[in-house]
Every structure is written in structure tokens, then in C-alpha cells.
Design a protein around this motif. Structure first.
Motif, PDB file in Angstrom:
ATOM      1  N   ILE A 140       0.857  -1.184   0.000  1.00 15.46           N
ATOM      2  CA  ILE A 140       0.000   0.000   0.000  1.00 15.46           C
ATOM      3  C   ILE A 140       0.894   1.235   0.000  1.00 15.46           C
ATOM      4  O   ILE A 140       1.711   1.421   0.910  1.00 15.46           O
ATOM      5  CB  ILE A 140      -0.924   0.021   1.237  1.00 15.46           C
ATOM      6  CG1 ILE A 140      -1.806  -1.236   1.265  1.00 15.46           C
ATOM      7  CG2 ILE A 140      -1.785   1.282   1.243  1.00 15.46           C
ATOM      8  CD1 ILE A 140      -2.595  -1.404   2.562  1.00 15.46           C
ATOM      9  N   GLY A 157      -4.265   5.158   3.593  1.00 20.28           N
ATOM     10  CA  GLY A 157      -3.925   3.772   3.299  1.00 20.28           C
ATOM     11  C   GLY A 157      -4.075   2.872   4.502  1.00 20.28           C
ATOM     12  O   GLY A 157      -4.537   1.727   4.394  1.00 20.28           O
ATOM     13  N   ARG A 158      -3.683   3.391   5.644  1.00 18.15           N
ATOM     14  CA  ARG A 158      -3.819   2.572   6.853  1.00 18.15           C
ATOM     15  C   ARG A 158      -5.277   2.468   7.291  1.00 18.15           C
ATOM     16  O   ARG A 158      -5.779   1.385   7.593  1.00 18.15           O
ATOM     17  CB  ARG A 158      -2.990   3.150   7.995  1.00 18.15           C
ATOM     18  CG  ARG A 158      -3.148   2.362   9.284  1.00 18.15           C
ATOM     19  CD  ARG A 158      -2.075   2.617  10.282  1.00 18.15           C
ATOM     20  NE  ARG A 158      -2.170   1.657  11.374  1.00 18.15           N
ATOM     21  CZ  ARG A 158      -1.275   1.521  12.333  1.00 18.15           C
ATOM     22  NH1 ARG A 158      -0.194   2.283  12.335  1.00 18.15           N
ATOM     23  NH2 ARG A 158      -1.433   0.636  13.290  1.00 18.15           N
ATOM     24  N   TYR A 194      -5.473  -0.985   5.094  1.00 19.00           N
ATOM     25  CA  TYR A 194      -4.727  -1.958   5.904  1.00 19.00           C
ATOM     26  C   TYR A 194      -5.457  -2.392   7.176  1.00 19.00           C
ATOM     27  O   TYR A 194      -5.665  -3.592   7.400  1.00 19.00           O
ATOM     28  CB  TYR A 194      -3.351  -1.401   6.269  1.00 19.00           C
ATOM     29  CG  TYR A 194      -2.494  -2.406   6.997  1.00 19.00           C
ATOM     30  CD1 TYR A 194      -1.844  -3.427   6.301  1.00 19.00           C
ATOM     31  CD2 TYR A 194      -2.364  -2.369   8.385  1.00 19.00           C
ATOM     32  CE1 TYR A 194      -1.082  -4.374   6.968  1.00 19.00           C
ATOM     33  CE2 TYR A 194      -1.608  -3.305   9.062  1.00 19.00           C
ATOM     34  CZ  TYR A 194      -0.966  -4.310   8.341  1.00 19.00           C
ATOM     35  OH  TYR A 194      -0.215  -5.248   9.011  1.00 19.00           O
ATOM     36  N   LYS A 219      -3.455  -9.598   6.166  1.00 24.44           N
ATOM     37  CA  LYS A 219      -2.442  -8.644   6.633  1.00 24.44           C
ATOM     38  C   LYS A 219      -1.030  -9.230   6.567  1.00 24.44           C
ATOM     39  O   LYS A 219      -0.058  -8.507   6.359  1.00 24.44           O
ATOM     40  CB  LYS A 219      -2.731  -8.204   8.069  1.00 24.44           C
ATOM     41  CG  LYS A 219      -3.815  -7.156   8.197  1.00 24.44           C
ATOM     42  CD  LYS A 219      -3.946  -6.701   9.643  1.00 24.44           C
ATOM     43  CE  LYS A 219      -5.012  -5.631   9.789  1.00 24.44           C
ATOM     44  NZ  LYS A 219      -5.171  -5.188  11.193  1.00 24.44           N
ATOM     45  N   TRP A 249       2.075  -1.887   4.579  1.00 26.17           N
ATOM     46  CA  TRP A 249       1.621  -0.500   4.509  1.00 26.17           C
ATOM     47  C   TRP A 249       2.831   0.419   4.606  1.00 26.17           C
ATOM     48  O   TRP A 249       3.583   0.351   5.574  1.00 26.17           O
ATOM     49  CB  TRP A 249       0.643  -0.202   5.643  1.00 26.17           C
ATOM     50  CG  TRP A 249       0.381   1.268   5.870  1.00 26.17           C
ATOM     51  CD1 TRP A 249      -0.199   2.139   5.007  1.00 26.17           C
ATOM     52  CD2 TRP A 249       0.714   2.018   7.045  1.00 26.17           C
ATOM     53  NE1 TRP A 249      -0.264   3.400   5.563  1.00 26.17           N
ATOM     54  CE2 TRP A 249       0.286   3.359   6.820  1.00 26.17           C
ATOM     55  CE3 TRP A 249       1.307   1.704   8.275  1.00 26.17           C
ATOM     56  CZ2 TRP A 249       0.452   4.372   7.765  1.00 26.17           C
ATOM     57  CZ3 TRP A 249       1.469   2.709   9.217  1.00 26.17           C
ATOM     58  CH2 TRP A 249       1.051   4.020   8.964  1.00 26.17           C
ATOM     59  N   ASP A 272       4.496   3.534   5.614  1.00 24.81           N
ATOM     60  CA  ASP A 272       4.074   4.464   6.659  1.00 24.81           C
ATOM     61  C   ASP A 272       4.645   5.875   6.511  1.00 24.81           C
ATOM     62  O   ASP A 272       4.539   6.683   7.424  1.00 24.81           O
ATOM     63  CB  ASP A 272       4.430   3.914   8.039  1.00 24.81           C
ATOM     64  CG  ASP A 272       5.931   3.761   8.246  1.00 24.81           C
ATOM     65  OD1 ASP A 272       6.705   4.064   7.313  1.00 24.81           O
ATOM     66  OD2 ASP A 272       6.332   3.334   9.351  1.00 24.81           O
TER      67      ASP A 272
END
Length: 425
Positions: free
Chosen positions: A278, A289-290, A294, A302, A307, A309
Motif C-alpha cells: 500500500i 492507506g492505513r 490496511y 495482513k 503498509w 508508513d
């Protein structure tokens, strides 16, 4: 034998003549200076990508020309990235430099962008210099709003377009809109976004990140989330008040738009051996995105999803996309960068993003363009992503075909610019 000796004796003179001809031709071209108005902002890797993309085209087609970039913003490491790739580039920073450029340059090129973003500087050039200018790969009018906002464009834009030597639009909808509103430029055609030629790279950062997260080359897909309106007010440097209307609409639509993307992630994780990364195209999409992709994922999924960050720059993104198996999501320019690399990419769009998404249709990628407000399109996203993931050879062949069309169009536009500058095609 006598003829041979005579010919040999004449070789130095012939060589001297040829050198002189080349020097004269080269001298004429070396005098040309082009101003590129571009670099709209740095919090979006797509807005960054316009500039190196067009610079690459100019470098390939006008190696002797002096290019002066008139930017809005090249901070946050963007200037350094550009200078690593284009060491001869001149970036205009002061009022004095810009004034001198207007006096000295031969041509003003408004670069690719979301609209006629540099209209103020374009108008200044037109009125103060009287020298030719062109518009390269824009969406028009490019209103990032609701459907009824589209008519709120600057009326002066039509005059600027009409008086240009050429006006290229990055999607056919924009081209038709300009025609319908009365624009009558001598050369007014479709040309894909300049970002299709972006070639900046940061392999070191990309490889380091991928290794850290155990993402192998060709074994992961990239995915991008988005809200209907990018919440720029969340970025402190922009110092913008919260747009309550747009914020409320984002809240209303965010699950509607991102759930289908999340479902495609789940399908990829469970039905293929690929992982998913992501990534953000703009700075606000890191937390989106999180939140939207996610965190809501099932735990088994997962385990195959990473992700990112933190935000990144265009060069690291390009180096990452080049190592992926493809990309899908709710953005436009990361897909553009992927196709530029021969990497498959699926675009999901909505009206609030303007008409730029129709560029995919214009380059023959209809099957990879989905409208989030059309139920049938939404239902087709996961099957299309799975098909891309499971048939990489076919997907890459499709991307290559689209890229070939892009390159043909771009070369035609550069030939028009050559004719404008030098009187030759």
C-alpha cells in the motif's frame, strides 16, 4: 590512380566543409532557450513527475537547447532530485531571473498539469514578450469539484489556448471541452501527460525498503487509496482551513470508494502468491492507506500486505514500481509511471478527480479503467486485478501496446515544437 590521388587530396577540404555545415546548424540550435513552466507542488509524486517527464522529452529532442524551469515549488528534495538527473537545468528562483528569462528565451512551454495552472505566467509571457508559446498535456478546465463546478473556469483561458502555437490536452474529454467553448488553436490535439516519460530513479532507497519488508521483484502489487477530495488541509505547510463541505463528502464516500479496492487486495492475497504494498501518491494518502485499506483487513491477509508508513519522492516510487508486478487503485499518475516502465496498471476514478482518467481510454486501456460511481464497473475491479495478477505476460503486453501509442503521440508533439523553433519537422 591520378583520380584516386586527387580525391585523397580533397578529403581535408571536404571534411572542413562538412564540419562548417554542422557547426552552422548546431550554432543555430544552440541559441534556443525554452522556459518550462511546471513543478506545481511537492506533496504529490504525480505533480512532481510532470516536470522530469517533459524535461526528458526536451533533452531527447533538443539536446543543444537551454532549458529554464519556472517552478511553483521544488522544495522538499525535489530540486536535488531534478538536478541529479538534469545537471544542465537552470531553475528560475528570483524575480530578476524570471524577468531575464522572459527577455532572453525563445519559447514558453506550459508543462503537463491538472489545468492551465500557470495561466498567470503564461499571460505575462504573451503580453510582455510577444514570442510564441505552447501548452503541453493538460486537463481542461481541470476543476477538482462537484459535477456542476466544471463551468467555473477562467474565461481568459480560451484566449490563451487560441493564441498558442499548439495546445495539447492529456485527455479527449478536455480537448472536446476546449473546442466546445470556442478555442481555435492552430494545433489542438490529444497528447498523453508528460509524466509518461519520467525516468528519475532512486534504486538504493527502493531496494532497501523492499528488502526490509521482504518484497521480491515481480512478486508484489502496489495499491493506492484515495478520498473524493484530497484533504490538503491536513498538511500543516499548506496552512489551509478545513473545507467542511468536502470533508463531509469524503466521510460519506470513503468506504464506498475504498472497500472495492480493499476487496481486491483480499482476493490477491488469498488467490495468488503475490504480496501487496500500500503506497501513497500524495502525502495525505499515507494515513488513508492505513485507515481504509490496511487496518480493516482480515489477519490472514495482513500477513501478505505491507503498509508504507511515510511519504516518498517520485524517484523512489519509480524504482519501486519498476520492481512490482503491477498497480491498481484510486489515482492517476502512479499508473502513468507504471505504464512508462511497461508495468501494468489499473485506474479507478470518480467525477471529482476531473476528466484525466479518460486518458486510459485514449491510450487503449479501456479494460483497465473503472468508474467508482458505476456499479457494473465497481463489480469488475477485483476480476480485472486478479486477471492482471495471474496473467503477467498478457498484462505486460497490454501495457507495452499502450506505451507504444504514447511514444508515437509524444514524438509527434516534439516534431511540432521543432518546427516551431527551427522551421523544420
Amino acid at each position: 590512380m591520378q583520380n584516386r590521388r586527387t580525391f585523397i587530396q580533397k578529403i581535408p577540404a571536404l571534411f572542413s566543409l562538412l564540419t562548417s555545415i554542422r557547426a552552422i546548424a548546431g550554432e543555430g540550435r544552440a541559441q534556443k532557450t525554452i522556459i518550462l513552466r511546471s513543478s506545481w507542488q511537492t506533496v504529490n509524486i504525480g505533480d512532481i513527475a510532470h516536470t522530469p517527464g517533459v524535461l526528458t522529452l526536451l533533452e531527447q529532442n533538443f539536446p543543444d537547447a537551454e532549458i529554464r524551469l519556472w517552478p511553483t515549488d521544488v522544495g522538499d528534495g525535489v530540486e536535488e532530485m531534478l538536478m541529479r538527473r538534469f545537471p544542465k537545468l537552470i531553475i528560475l528562483k528570483t524575480h530578476e531571473q524570471k524577468t531575464a528569462a522572459i527577455n532572453e528565451a525563445d519559447f514558453f512551454l506550459h508543462g503537463s498539469g491538472p489545468s492551465l495552472t500557470g495561466r498567470k505566467e503564461l499571460k505575462l509571457w504573451a503580453e510582455s514578450s510577444g514570442k510564441p508559446y505552447g501548452i503541453y498535456g493538460i486537463t481542461f478546465p481541470g476543476i477538482y469539484g462537484f459535477a456542476d463546478d466544471r463551468e467555473k473556469y477562467d474565461l481568459g483561458d480560451i484566449e490563451l489556448i487560441t493564441n498558442a502555437r499548439f495546445a495539447y490536452f492529456r485527455d479527449s474529454v478536455s480537448l472536446q471541452f476546449a473546442k466546445d467553448k470556442g478555442a481555435k488553436c492552430p494545433v489542438m490535439e490529444f497528447c498523453p501527460d508528460g509524466a509518461f516519460s519520467v525516468d528519475v530513479k532512486d534504486d538504493r532507497s527502493a531496494i532497501g525498503f523492499l528488502r526490509k519488508h521482504q518484497l521480491e521483484d515481480g512478486k508484489f502489487l502496489c495499491v493506492i487509496p484515495q478520498f473524493r477530495f484530497s484533504p490538503w488541509w491536513e498538511i500543516p505547510a499548506k496552512k489551509l482551513p478545513v473545507n467542511e463541505v468536502k470533508n463531509a463528502y469524503n466521510t460519506k464516500m470513503k468506504e464506498h470508494d475504498n472497500a472495492p479496492i480493499r476487496n481486491a487486495i483480499i482476493a490477491v492475497a488469498r488467490q495468488t502468491d503475490l504480496k501487496v504494498l500500500i503506497v501513497p501518491e500524495n502525502e495525505t494518502q499515507v494515513h488513508i492507506g492505513r485507515e481504509m485499506l490496511y487496518d480493516p483487513l482480515p489477519e490472514d491477509v495482513k500477513a501478505k500486505v505491507v503498509w508504507r508508513d511515510h511519504y516518498w519522492l517520485t524517484d523512489e516510487a519509480v524504482s519501486t514500481y519498476a520492481r512490482s508486478a503491477g498497480l491498481f487503485g484510486l489515482e492517476m499518475h502512479s499508473p502513468i509511471m507504471c505504464i512508462a516502465l511497461g508495468i501494468p496498471a489499473i485506474v479507478c476514478r470518480f467525477e471529482e478527480q476531473t476528466s484525466k482518467g479518460f486518458m486510459w481510454k485514449d491510450i487503449g486501456l479501456d479494460d483497465w479503467l473503472f468508474d467508482m460511481d458505476t456499479p457494473g464497473d465497481v463489480a469488475g475491479i477485483t476480476p480485472a486485478v486478479l486477471k492482471m495478477a495471474k496473467n503477467p505476460k498478457l498484462a505486460k503486453s497490454k501495457a507495452a501496446k499502450a506505451l507504444k501509442l504514447v511514444r508515437q503521440r509524444q514524438q509527434k508533439t516534439m516534431d511540432v515544437l521543432k518546427k516551431t523553433l527551427y522551421g523544420t519537422g
